[in-house]
Scaffold this active site. Structure first.
Site, PDB file in Angstrom:
ATOM      1  N   HIS B 115       0.821  -1.207   0.000  1.00  0.00           N
ATOM      2  CA  HIS B 115       0.000   0.000   0.000  1.00  0.00           C
ATOM      3  C   HIS B 115       0.855   1.256   0.000  1.00  0.00           C
ATOM      4  O   HIS B 115       2.011   1.240   0.443  1.00  0.00           O
ATOM      5  CB  HIS B 115      -0.972   0.000   1.194  1.00  0.00           C
ATOM      6  CG  HIS B 115      -0.322   0.257   2.522  1.00  0.00           C
ATOM      7  ND1 HIS B 115      -0.160   1.527   3.036  1.00  0.00           N
ATOM      8  CD2 HIS B 115       0.202  -0.583   3.435  1.00  0.00           C
ATOM      9  CE1 HIS B 115       0.433   1.443   4.221  1.00  0.00           C
ATOM     10  NE2 HIS B 115       0.671   0.175   4.493  1.00  0.00           N
ATOM     11  N   CYS B 116       0.291   2.344  -0.525  1.00  0.00           N
ATOM     12  CA  CYS B 116       0.898   3.671  -0.389  1.00  0.00           C
ATOM     13  C   CYS B 116      -0.101   4.485   0.439  1.00  0.00           C
ATOM     14  O   CYS B 116      -0.616   3.963   1.436  1.00  0.00           O
ATOM     15  CB  CYS B 116       1.229   4.285  -1.750  1.00  0.00           C
ATOM     16  SG  CYS B 116      -0.096   4.236  -2.965  1.00  0.00           S
ATOM     17  N   ASN B 117      -0.387   5.723   0.084  1.00  0.00           N
ATOM     18  CA  ASN B 117      -1.349   6.470   0.906  1.00  0.00           C
ATOM     19  C   ASN B 117      -2.768   6.433   0.351  1.00  0.00           C
ATOM     20  O   ASN B 117      -3.711   6.171   1.074  1.00  0.00           O
ATOM     21  CB  ASN B 117      -0.871   7.906   1.112  1.00  0.00           C
ATOM     22  CG  ASN B 117       0.134   8.001   2.251  1.00  0.00           C
ATOM     23  OD1 ASN B 117       0.532   6.962   2.801  1.00  0.00           O
ATOM     24  ND2 ASN B 117       0.550   9.195   2.610  1.00  0.00           N
TER      25      ASN B 117
END
Lengths: 181, 181
Positions: B115-117
């Site tokens: 995941h990123c943001n």
């Protein structure tokens, strides 16, 4: 120098033979894929998935070239003739949807592909119902539906997903492990 | 009457405790999930996935509440500080992307969440590179990227995916079965 147990994946080499997934292809959950109607170009891709079952949800006939591909590769084929939701009066048949869900959620049919024609509406509604069985919040269910419909959202589809509450009968021995009790 | 080996899934009952997946959650391939930054509401959902590893790709610190959740549940955490593509001069670090891909494609880390943001740009680029390794046609790769970006497509991201060709070093014993030779 490359270690013996190491493999170097070269993109240029791998892309020399392009693989074409069917329209709106995605993985729903372990063992279950969704898409639109596969065209002949996507058959090599489908073979990579080692599908046991293909479920087609559409109120018309299946294309001959696709039936031949399915038979040639010993894939189990199930065709459910179901119409899409249509404002203001026509709605997908709730009992038939529950019957389709029971097939999709039977691990004896996995790995499985469920597809309609464009992979947006009929399949989108069925996936929405699976997410309800997983107890997903409606926000997340609608977000996933819209990821595939883009600007072509149909309120009738979202409404169908929201009101659907027909019990789904599963074989307790063969339900997916990810479908928590 | 219900057979003994049959289970009836009642949506009303199941939806009494709603499950909230993280933003832009989806399954990429067997063993690999993608999303945006999980908020506390989505922790019960993450537990259902029985994750072995969470990979965070973002050039900032990880939220404390999330680190506590990860430690409490014995999940393996890897944080790669990587900046997003930015027109006209800044580009994701190709060597670092290849390093992240080697972690994502190591089955010893599965089931895995990357995941990123927001689950759109950094993760979208990484997924695009995985699809190149799977030899997907660019049409399908861009279509999947856009499914998550909606109207916020970044040409710089698509360009990155298209030009990326750094070899990815995998352990031959532990690469995914679905990554065909």
């Amino acid at each position: 120098m490359q270690r013996e147990d190491e493999q170097q994946l070269e993109i240029a080499e791998r892309q020399s033979q392009l693989i074409v997934p069917p329209l709106n292809f995605a993985m729903i959950a372990p063992g279950i894929y969704r898409s639109g109607f596969p065209n002949p170009k996507s058959h090599p891709f489908l073979l990579q998935l080692r599908l046991r079952t293909i479920i087609y949800v559409y109120d018309g006939d299946c294309q001959d070239y696709h039936m031949q591909f399915i038979e040639r590769n010993g894939i189990n084929h199930k065709h459910f003739r179901i119409a899409a939701n249509k404002e203001p009066f026509e709605e997908m048949d709730h009992a038939l949807v529950a019957e389709i869900l029971a097939e999709v959620l039977d691990t004896r049919n996995h790995p499985l592909l469920i597809h309609c024609n464009r992979g947006i509406r009929r399949v989108g509604c069925l996936v929405g119902c699976i997410r309800k069985l997983q107890a997903w919040a409606m926000t997340a269910i609608f977000d996933e539906y819209q990821r595939f419909s883009g600007t072509k959202i149909r309120i009738s589809d979202q409404e169908f997903i929201e009101v659907f509450k027909t019990p789904v009968h599963l074989d307790a021995q063969h339900k997916p492990q990810w479908l928590a009790d």
